[in-house]
Design a protein around this motif. Structure first.
Motif, PDB file in Angstrom:
ATOM      1  N   ASN A  54       0.867  -1.184   0.000  1.00  0.00           N
ATOM      2  CA  ASN A  54       0.000   0.000   0.000  1.00  0.00           C
ATOM      3  C   ASN A  54       0.899   1.228   0.000  1.00  0.00           C
ATOM      4  O   ASN A  54       1.888   1.274   0.739  1.00  0.00           O
ATOM      5  N   ALA A  55       0.559   2.215  -0.801  1.00  0.00           N
ATOM      6  CA  ALA A  55       1.358   3.436  -0.823  1.00  0.00           C
ATOM      7  C   ALA A  55       0.468   4.638  -1.080  1.00  0.00           C
ATOM      8  O   ALA A  55      -0.515   4.552  -1.812  1.00  0.00           O
ATOM      9  N   LYS A  56       0.844   5.718  -0.437  1.00  0.00           N
ATOM     10  CA  LYS A  56       0.261   7.018  -0.750  1.00  0.00           C
ATOM     11  C   LYS A  56       1.406   7.829  -1.326  1.00  0.00           C
ATOM     12  O   LYS A  56       2.472   7.929  -0.729  1.00  0.00           O
ATOM     13  N   VAL A  57       1.177   8.360  -2.524  1.00  0.00           N
ATOM     14  CA  VAL A  57       2.214   9.124  -3.199  1.00  0.00           C
ATOM     15  C   VAL A  57       1.692  10.500  -3.580  1.00  0.00           C
ATOM     16  O   VAL A  57       0.501  10.678  -3.835  1.00  0.00           O
ATOM     17  N   GLN A  58       2.604  11.438  -3.595  1.00  0.00           N
ATOM     18  CA  GLN A  58       2.309  12.769  -4.089  1.00  0.00           C
ATOM     19  C   GLN A  58       3.290  13.022  -5.220  1.00  0.00           C
ATOM     20  O   GLN A  58       4.498  12.830  -5.059  1.00  0.00           O
ATOM     21  N   ILE A  59       2.756  13.424  -6.353  1.00  0.00           N
ATOM     22  CA  ILE A  59       3.556  13.601  -7.559  1.00  0.00           C
ATOM     23  C   ILE A  59       3.314  15.000  -8.112  1.00  0.00           C
ATOM     24  O   ILE A  59       2.170  15.442  -8.208  1.00  0.00           O
ATOM     25  N   ALA A  60       4.383  15.671  -8.506  1.00  0.00           N
ATOM     26  CA  ALA A  60       4.263  16.921  -9.257  1.00  0.00           C
ATOM     27  C   ALA A  60       4.399  16.559 -10.732  1.00  0.00           C
ATOM     28  O   ALA A  60       5.356  15.890 -11.125  1.00  0.00           O
ATOM     29  N   VAL A  61       3.413  16.943 -11.517  1.00  0.00           N
ATOM     30  CA  VAL A  61       3.404  16.599 -12.936  1.00  0.00           C
ATOM     31  C   VAL A  61       2.667  17.701 -13.698  1.00  0.00           C
ATOM     32  O   VAL A  61       1.768  18.350 -13.155  1.00  0.00           O
ATOM     33  N   ASN A  62       3.044  17.906 -14.946  1.00  0.00           N
ATOM     34  CA  ASN A  62       2.316  18.860 -15.777  1.00  0.00           C
ATOM     35  C   ASN A  62       0.881  18.374 -15.937  1.00  0.00           C
ATOM     36  O   ASN A  62       0.647  17.183 -16.144  1.00  0.00           O
ATOM     37  N   GLU A  63      -0.053  19.284 -15.865  1.00  0.00           N
ATOM     38  CA  GLU A  63      -1.476  18.942 -15.957  1.00  0.00           C
ATOM     39  C   GLU A  63      -1.788  18.152 -17.228  1.00  0.00           C
ATOM     40  O   GLU A  63      -2.590  17.227 -17.206  1.00  0.00           O
ATOM     41  N   THR A  64      -1.113  18.479 -18.304  1.00  0.00           N
ATOM     42  CA  THR A  64      -1.379  17.794 -19.572  1.00  0.00           C
ATOM     43  C   THR A  64      -0.895  16.341 -19.578  1.00  0.00           C
ATOM     44  O   THR A  64      -1.285  15.565 -20.447  1.00  0.00           O
ATOM     45  N   ASP A  65      -0.045  15.963 -18.628  1.00  0.00           N
ATOM     46  CA  ASP A  65       0.512  14.612 -18.587  1.00  0.00           C
ATOM     47  C   ASP A  65      -0.159  13.709 -17.562  1.00  0.00           C
ATOM     48  O   ASP A  65       0.234  12.547 -17.419  1.00  0.00           O
ATOM     49  N   VAL A  66      -1.171  14.200 -16.835  1.00  0.00           N
ATOM     50  CA  VAL A  66      -1.791  13.434 -15.754  1.00  0.00           C
ATOM     51  C   VAL A  66      -2.393  12.126 -16.274  1.00  0.00           C
ATOM     52  O   VAL A  66      -2.122  11.054 -15.739  1.00  0.00           O
ATOM     53  N   ASP A  67      -3.215  12.187 -17.314  1.00  0.00           N
ATOM     54  CA  ASP A  67      -3.869  10.980 -17.816  1.00  0.00           C
ATOM     55  C   ASP A  67      -2.863   9.942 -18.312  1.00  0.00           C
ATOM     56  O   ASP A  67      -3.018   8.741 -18.070  1.00  0.00           O
ATOM     57  N   LYS A  68      -1.828  10.406 -18.990  1.00  0.00           N
ATOM     58  CA  LYS A  68      -0.796   9.504 -19.495  1.00  0.00           C
ATOM     59  C   LYS A  68      -0.057   8.832 -18.326  1.00  0.00           C
ATOM     60  O   LYS A  68       0.225   7.631 -18.378  1.00  0.00           O
ATOM     61  N   LEU A  69       0.222   9.582 -17.276  1.00  0.00           N
ATOM     62  CA  LEU A  69       0.893   9.037 -16.097  1.00  0.00           C
ATOM     63  C   LEU A  69       0.032   7.994 -15.402  1.00  0.00           C
ATOM     64  O   LEU A  69       0.503   6.896 -15.076  1.00  0.00           O
ATOM     65  N   ILE A  70      -1.246   8.306 -15.189  1.00  0.00           N
ATOM     66  CA  ILE A  70      -2.163   7.356 -14.543  1.00  0.00           C
ATOM     67  C   ILE A  70      -2.253   6.074 -15.365  1.00  0.00           C
ATOM     68  O   ILE A  70      -2.180   4.959 -14.831  1.00  0.00           O
ATOM     69  N   GLY A  71      -2.397   6.198 -16.671  1.00  0.00           N
ATOM     70  CA  GLY A  71      -2.472   5.033 -17.547  1.00  0.00           C
ATOM     71  C   GLY A  71      -1.215   4.178 -17.460  1.00  0.00           C
ATOM     72  O   GLY A  71      -1.287   2.939 -17.403  1.00  0.00           O
ATOM     73  N   ALA A  72      -0.064   4.817 -17.435  1.00  0.00           N
ATOM     74  CA  ALA A  72       1.197   4.073 -17.349  1.00  0.00           C
ATOM     75  C   ALA A  72       1.312   3.350 -16.011  1.00  0.00           C
ATOM     76  O   ALA A  72       1.779   2.210 -15.955  1.00  0.00           O
ATOM     77  N   LEU A  73       0.882   3.987 -14.919  1.00  0.00           N
ATOM     78  CA  LEU A  73       0.903   3.319 -13.615  1.00  0.00           C
ATOM     79  C   LEU A  73      -0.027   2.113 -13.604  1.00  0.00           C
ATOM     80  O   LEU A  73       0.328   1.048 -13.082  1.00  0.00           O
ATOM     81  N   GLU A  74      -1.208   2.274 -14.180  1.00  0.00           N
ATOM     82  CA  GLU A  74      -2.177   1.171 -14.201  1.00  0.00           C
ATOM     83  C   GLU A  74      -1.687  -0.011 -15.029  1.00  0.00           C
ATOM     84  O   GLU A  74      -2.124  -1.136 -14.824  1.00  0.00           O
ATOM     85  N   HIS A  75      -0.758   0.215 -15.942  1.00  0.00           N
ATOM     86  CA  HIS A  75      -0.240  -0.862 -16.787  1.00  0.00           C
ATOM     87  C   HIS A  75       0.986  -1.556 -16.205  1.00  0.00           C
ATOM     88  O   HIS A  75       1.533  -2.455 -16.835  1.00  0.00           O
TER      89      HIS A  75
END
Length: 165
Positions: free
Chosen positions: A133-154
């Motif tokens: 289990n992890a709680k993470v805080q990430i700084a990311v460009n708003e335009t890259d949020v969906d791509k980041l979430i998708g990559a984590l889910e994969h």
């Protein structure tokens, strides 16, 4: 006003936080943000302190001489970050070696900066399987949020990603 970041580790014993806070207070420092832990019979902590320029060096010296505690102290410098959004996520998966590396690698390759990671292990309610289990805080460009979430889910079929922002 200077900001110093203090990283400390040493055998855990009663009074460590009291000692640290007294020294910081004696040098008119203001305890800002911290993360303190008991890990395998060791005290481990990271503290950010705001302190007047005239008291900075004496505070650093006093912290460096705490018996039984190794402190690394860095003077923070101001920097400007490019515009980004803070993304808070909760991650859950079957526990396995290398999972933190996989997560950190995906975040890095998707242009994110891992600001905070708090992880633990627990037994699944019905199976007893060890879960990461992890709680993470990430700084990311708003335009890259969906791509980041998708990559984590994969990363793996069993990794669940919940956005908590």
């Amino acid at each position: 006003m200077n900001h110093i970041v203090i990283s400390c580790i040493g055998p855990d014993k009663t009074g460590i936080v009291d000692t640290l806070s007294k020294i910081i207070n004696e040098h008119q420092g203001n305890w800002q943000v911290s993360s303190l832990h008991h890990l395998s019979d060791f005290f481990a902590g990271v503290i950010e302190v705001a302190v007047d320029e005239t008291n900075t060096q004496s505070l650093i010296t006093a912290l460096s001489h705490i018996e039984g505690l190794k402190c690394q102290i860095e003077l923070a410098t101001k920097h400007t970050d490019k515009a980004s959004t803070n993304l808070a996520l909760e991650l859950t998966a079957n526990d396995r070696a290398g999972i933190v590396q996989e997560i950190a690698s995906v975040i890095n390759h998707q242009g994110g900066n891992l600001i905070k990671l708090v992880s633990s292990r627990s037994s699944a309610a019905h199976t007893g399987q060890l879960m990461f289990n992890a709680k993470v805080q990430i700084a990311v460009n708003e335009t890259d949020v969906d791509k980041l979430i998708g990559a984590l889910e994969h990363i793996a079929d069993d990794l669940m990603v919940d956005i908590t922002r």
